[in-house]
Design an enzyme around this catalytic site. Sequence first.
Site, PDB file in Angstrom:
ATOM      1  N   ALA A   1      47.479  33.013  41.737  1.00 22.85           N
ATOM      2  CA  ALA A   1      47.348  31.829  40.884  1.00 22.85           C
ATOM      3  C   ALA A   1      45.958  31.780  40.267  1.00 22.85           C
ATOM      4  O   ALA A   1      44.988  32.248  40.868  1.00 22.85           O
ATOM      5  CB  ALA A   1      47.606  30.584  41.709  1.00 22.85           C
TER       6      ALA A   1
ATOM      7  N   GLY B   1      49.520  34.634  45.028  1.00 24.02           N
ATOM      8  CA  GLY B   1      50.758  34.531  44.269  1.00 24.02           C
ATOM      9  C   GLY B   1      51.185  35.862  43.666  1.00 24.02           C
ATOM     10  O   GLY B   1      52.374  36.079  43.414  1.00 24.02           O
TER      11      GLY B   1
ATOM     12  N   GLU C   1      53.145  37.370  46.279  1.00 27.55           N
ATOM     13  CA  GLU C   1      54.395  36.601  46.425  1.00 27.55           C
ATOM     14  C   GLU C   1      55.405  37.009  45.349  1.00 27.55           C
ATOM     15  O   GLU C   1      56.600  37.121  45.619  1.00 27.55           O
ATOM     16  CB  GLU C   1      54.095  35.103  46.348  1.00 27.55           C
ATOM     17  CG  GLU C   1      53.355  34.617  47.591  1.00 27.55           C
ATOM     18  CD  GLU C   1      53.036  33.126  47.521  1.00 27.55           C
ATOM     19  OE1 GLU C   1      52.252  32.746  46.633  1.00 27.55           O
ATOM     20  OE2 GLU C   1      53.585  32.363  48.323  1.00 27.55           O
TER      21      GLU C   1
ATOM     22  N   GLU D   1      45.469  33.172  50.217  1.00 20.74           N
ATOM     23  CA  GLU D   1      45.346  31.742  49.887  1.00 20.74           C
ATOM     24  C   GLU D   1      44.561  30.957  50.928  1.00 20.74           C
ATOM     25  O   GLU D   1      43.803  30.041  50.599  1.00 20.74           O
ATOM     26  CB  GLU D   1      46.734  31.116  49.743  1.00 20.74           C
ATOM     27  CG  GLU D   1      47.492  31.539  48.494  1.00 20.74           C
ATOM     28  CD  GLU D   1      48.369  32.760  48.716  1.00 20.74           C
ATOM     29  OE1 GLU D   1      48.097  33.539  49.660  1.00 20.74           O
ATOM     30  OE2 GLU D   1      49.327  32.952  47.948  1.00 20.74           O
TER      31      GLU D   1
HETATM   32  N1  T1G Z   1      42.024  33.253  39.295  1.00 19.82           N
HETATM   33  C1  T1G Z   1      41.108  33.169  38.319  1.00 19.82           C
HETATM   34  N2  T1G Z   1      40.049  33.975  38.193  1.00 19.82           N
HETATM   35  C2  T1G Z   1      39.937  34.924  39.115  1.00 19.82           C
HETATM   36  C3  T1G Z   1      40.854  35.094  40.179  1.00 19.82           C
HETATM   37  C4  T1G Z   1      41.962  34.204  40.239  1.00 19.82           C
HETATM   38  N3  T1G Z   1      42.867  34.284  41.180  1.00 19.82           N
HETATM   39  N4  T1G Z   1      40.446  36.126  40.936  1.00 19.82           N
HETATM   40  C5  T1G Z   1      39.319  36.588  40.357  1.00 19.82           C
HETATM   41  N5  T1G Z   1      39.022  35.870  39.261  1.00 19.82           N
HETATM   42  C6  T1G Z   1      37.888  36.069  38.332  1.00 19.82           C
HETATM   43  C7  T1G Z   1      36.534  35.949  39.016  1.00 19.82           C
HETATM   44  O1  T1G Z   1      36.097  34.606  39.070  1.00 19.82           O
HETATM   45  C8  T1G Z   1      35.671  36.797  38.103  1.00 19.82           C
HETATM   46  O2  T1G Z   1      35.370  36.020  36.974  1.00 19.82           O
HETATM   47  C9  T1G Z   1      36.613  37.907  37.649  1.00 19.82           C
HETATM   48  O3  T1G Z   1      37.946  37.415  37.886  1.00 19.82           O
HETATM   49  C10 T1G Z   1      36.457  39.200  38.416  1.00 19.82           C
HETATM   50  O4  T1G Z   1      36.503  38.894  39.815  1.00 19.82           O
HETATM   51  C11 T1G Z   1      50.626  30.585  44.233  1.00 19.82           C
HETATM   52  C12 T1G Z   1      48.293  29.105  44.997  1.00 19.82           C
HETATM   53  C13 T1G Z   1      40.784  39.905  42.663  1.00 19.82           C
HETATM   54  C14 T1G Z   1      39.721  41.078  44.618  1.00 19.82           C
HETATM   55  O5  T1G Z   1      42.570  34.592  46.562  1.00 19.82           O
HETATM   56  O6  T1G Z   1      39.713  38.099  45.761  1.00 19.82           O
HETATM   57  O7  T1G Z   1      47.871  32.531  44.499  1.00 19.82           O
HETATM   58  O8  T1G Z   1      32.975  35.627  37.391  1.00 19.82           O
HETATM   59  O9  T1G Z   1      34.088  39.390  40.271  1.00 19.82           O
HETATM   60  O10 T1G Z   1      35.034  42.040  42.956  1.00 19.82           O
HETATM   61  O11 T1G Z   1      50.588  30.632  46.601  1.00 19.82           O
HETATM   62  O12 T1G Z   1      38.265  38.280  42.620  1.00 19.82           O
HETATM   63  O13 T1G Z   1      33.674  37.392  35.849  1.00 19.82           O
HETATM   64  O14 T1G Z   1      34.038  35.007  35.245  1.00 19.82           O
HETATM   65  O15 T1G Z   1      35.723  38.871  42.146  1.00 19.82           O
HETATM   66  O16 T1G Z   1      36.719  43.220  41.468  1.00 19.82           O
HETATM   67  C15 T1G Z   1      44.960  33.639  45.571  1.00 19.82           C
HETATM   68  C16 T1G Z   1      40.875  35.877  44.567  1.00 19.82           C
HETATM   69  C17 T1G Z   1      45.035  32.523  44.560  1.00 19.82           C
HETATM   70  C18 T1G Z   1      42.290  36.261  44.901  1.00 19.82           C
HETATM   71  C19 T1G Z   1      38.618  41.029  42.351  1.00 19.82           C
HETATM   72  N6  T1G Z   1      44.185  34.739  45.049  1.00 19.82           N
HETATM   73  N7  T1G Z   1      40.167  36.961  43.886  1.00 19.82           N
HETATM   74  O17 T1G Z   1      37.344  41.256  42.903  1.00 19.82           O
HETATM   75  O18 T1G Z   1      35.875  41.029  40.817  1.00 19.82           O
HETATM   76  S1  T1G Z   1      45.900  31.122  45.179  1.00 19.82           S
HETATM   77  C20 T1G Z   1      43.018  35.125  45.576  1.00 19.82           C
HETATM   78  C21 T1G Z   1      39.579  37.975  44.563  1.00 19.82           C
HETATM   79  C22 T1G Z   1      47.519  31.489  44.999  1.00 19.82           C
HETATM   80  C23 T1G Z   1      49.876  31.011  45.443  1.00 19.82           C
HETATM   81  C24 T1G Z   1      48.490  30.482  45.547  1.00 19.82           C
HETATM   82  C25 T1G Z   1      38.748  38.933  43.781  1.00 19.82           C
HETATM   83  C26 T1G Z   1      39.487  40.226  43.371  1.00 19.82           C
HETATM   84  P1  T1G Z   1      33.926  35.996  36.318  1.00 19.82           P
HETATM   85  P2  T1G Z   1      35.447  39.504  40.838  1.00 19.82           P
HETATM   86  P3  T1G Z   1      36.192  41.977  42.065  1.00 19.82           P
END
Ligand code: T1G
Length: 734
Positions: free
Chosen positions: A61, A105, A108, A128
């Site tokens: 997400a 997500g 998922e 999450e």
């Molecule tokens: N949403 C929006 N922006 C995101 C993002 C996300 N999920 N993940 C990363 N970014 C942005 C981040 O802020 C940065 O932006 C750029 O992407 C590069 O990231 C429905 C509700 C994917 C392993 O927990 O763990 O799904 O700073 O610098 O080191 O049940 O980012 O450049 O502007 O970290 O290569 C669950 C979180 C969501 C994944 C990449 N998802 N992300 O790492 O680059 S909740 C997560 C990460 C959900 C469902 C629920 C890492 C990465 P900017 P980065 P990286």
Amino acid sequence: MSASKETEGAVAVITIRNPPVNALSQQAVESILKVLKEVQFDPAVKAIVICGENGKFSAGADIRTFENIGQKSDSLSHFLEDVNSMAEKSEKPVIAAIEGVALGGGLELALGCHYRVAHVKARLGLTEVLLGIFPGAGGTQRLPRLIGLLPALEMITTGKIVFAPVALKLGLIDSVTEDNTIKAAIHFAQNVIGKPLESRRLCTKPIQCPPNMETIFNDSKIKLKKLFHGAISHQLCVEAIRAAVQLPFAEGILKERELLFSIFNSEQARDQAKARQYAFFAERRVTKWTTPSGANWKSASPHPIGVAAVIGLGTMGRGIVVCLAKAQIQVIAVEQDGKQLEMGRKAVTKILERETLTMQQRGLALMSDSFGSITFTLDFNSLKNADLVIEAVYENMALKKEIFKQLSSICMPEAFLCTNTSGLNIDEIASVTGRPHLVIGTHFFSPAHIMKLLEVVRGYHSSPTTISTVINLSKVLGKIGVVVGNCPSFVGNRMMGPYLHQAIFLLEDGCYPEEVDKVLEEFGLAMGPFRMSDLVGLDVGWRSRMESGLTGPKLLPGALVRQREGKRYSPLPDILCEKGRFGQKTGRGWYQYETVGGRNAVPDPWVQNFLHDYRKAHTIKQKPTSQNEILEWCLYPLINEGFNVLEEEIASGPEDIDVIYNNGYGWPRHMGGPMFYASMVGLPKVLTKLEVFYENNPDIPSLKPSGLLKKLVKQGSPPLKEWRSQLGYQNSKL
Ligand code: T1G
Ligand code: NAD
């Protein structure tokens, strides 16, 4: 932000597009749903592949839209589950082609597909919980059905990420490829066209459950409580998985929704989610560093480091050598004599062996089967080949200066010279070299091969290229580098000072070590101040106090026992050291341990009697202190010092301090970091308390409220994201 469709023979390929990580925003999900519906009805399409643009399946997400965490992520999860369910029910096989990441997500969505093909380097996880929520689009119901209860419980409750080879072993994916994943998935799809899909639909699959399920759930909750004190989302994950086991799929999905909703309905859980999401973005924010002179991450380019050297293979040096070797950097490891060199070599080899085993268990051996080569030597001349040198000898200015003088004449003129000092003046060290612009502090934390934090201490002369090179190196080492200014003890340790002093004053005033530790550990800190001091070794601080004449032979005659230069001083830790109680290393400190080097801290009646006698001897009246008072007495002075650090431009923003505390000092992420915590408590409350504390204790200068704190309160306590604008130089050149 879209999903598009192309066809390859009878296979439709749906590509998710939402740079940089193909996050699933409402719009992206709508778009996938639309294309998915379209291909369902297209008679020419016999199978469907879902992939992400630019080598990333999806990071889940879109967290950027979580500002209103409640409504947004909740409705998004429901919507995403509709997509997952549509994919699952499809009469045409749906295959997820996973490159880069399938997180939250994103995974998922892949679980809704009938098959999953992943690239060997892909990472998968339901992360999450690390954002203070939990999988809300069917993840808690489908994952246990796919890989079994125990592995699913571990992945969901801890947010653990696995690499594709491990995912294959777990049964999470069906195939791993080292080649083009989309092509491999299309090929896979062609082979399964026409095959029955019923057994591939996770919603119809029963969960294989061991007989002692209740014990497993209860034990898991106890374990999670210990690991993540007070964090609500981890506990709720267990409940959602319990529902997967006890209820039919459709009811389990409803229960998952209800539990997710309970997070948004509870103020405490919502605050924890906000704190976690703040911590996530704070880590990204600090990579965009800036300095008072206007240099910043955009204006400087890092130099690549092929060969690095480490001087001193003690506690820190060995861990640093391991980090570098693991990042496949060639290392020259230097010691002062043969015995220390041999000890260092053995220690490094042992850690690397353990690391290899862990990597194999995590399925990483396939990707990095070699470490950077390490040369162990006593010959300082071998340093002439290094692009960067990290000095990690004893904390002694004269010795460090001697070494930097040597480095300045031996090393290549363009080599970077770094010191791992935990608090000495970088400029003084740099002053003996002919290249102060290439000198910088690289403050690793112990154990250096494990702790993620690197305080990058810019000296007055450190060039932007030097800062940029070290920040880049921190990324290469898998660490989070935070640029800080040069002052005694830098940021993290400097803020620890008032906290530790206050904890000791509480003992004088009537508390016991275990009482204080319990309060801070229940708050969520990995270790209370006394267990932490016992681990680090009480002798470390004692030596430095002796060096600066606060105790020991250099103490001026006639000094009062409980005062130094008019300020309150507690001799308690000095007395413990004089009695040989250095902490874990001597088996006795603030606690007692079963053996020398033991880790299990047990309250010591000796300490209790000693404190009792001490109070009596100094006629200190024992004050009753509530748990909340203990918390405020310890944390508010630490936070106050944080404001001083910001005011003095030692840290460039509150996020920098919070990242340091979350990654180097065991601060609980669900409390965001000390500065975030202060903003949640409310700045006026913190200020009022400090004012009272200081008024009653004018001999404790660290209680004097910081000017910045007062200024922010006067301005109506703006939200944390606006604090930077109150500081002198922040963002000026970004
Ligand atoms: N949403 C929006 N922006 C995101 C993002 C996300 N999920 N993940 C990363 N970014 C942005 C981040 O802020 C940065 O932006 C750029 O992407 C590069 O990231 C429905 C509700 C994917 C392993 O927990 O763990 O799904 O700073 O610098 O080191 O049940 O980012 O450049 O502007 O970290 O290569 C669950 C979180 C969501 C994944 C990449 N998802 N992300 O790492 O680059 S909740 C997560 C990460 C959900 C469902 C629920 C890492 C990465 P900017 P980065 P990286
Ligand atoms: P240590 O005493 O464990 O190791 C120091 C090593 O340096 C020893 O092996 C010693 O033989 C070697 N050494 C001394 N003089 C030398 C010389 N002239 N040439 C080559 N090698 C020499 O110390 P440590 O705990 O690893 O600390 C090293 C530095 O890291 C210090 O500046 C310390 O303040 C800092 N630091 C320590 C920690 C920690 O938790 N231990 C944490 C962060 C930073």
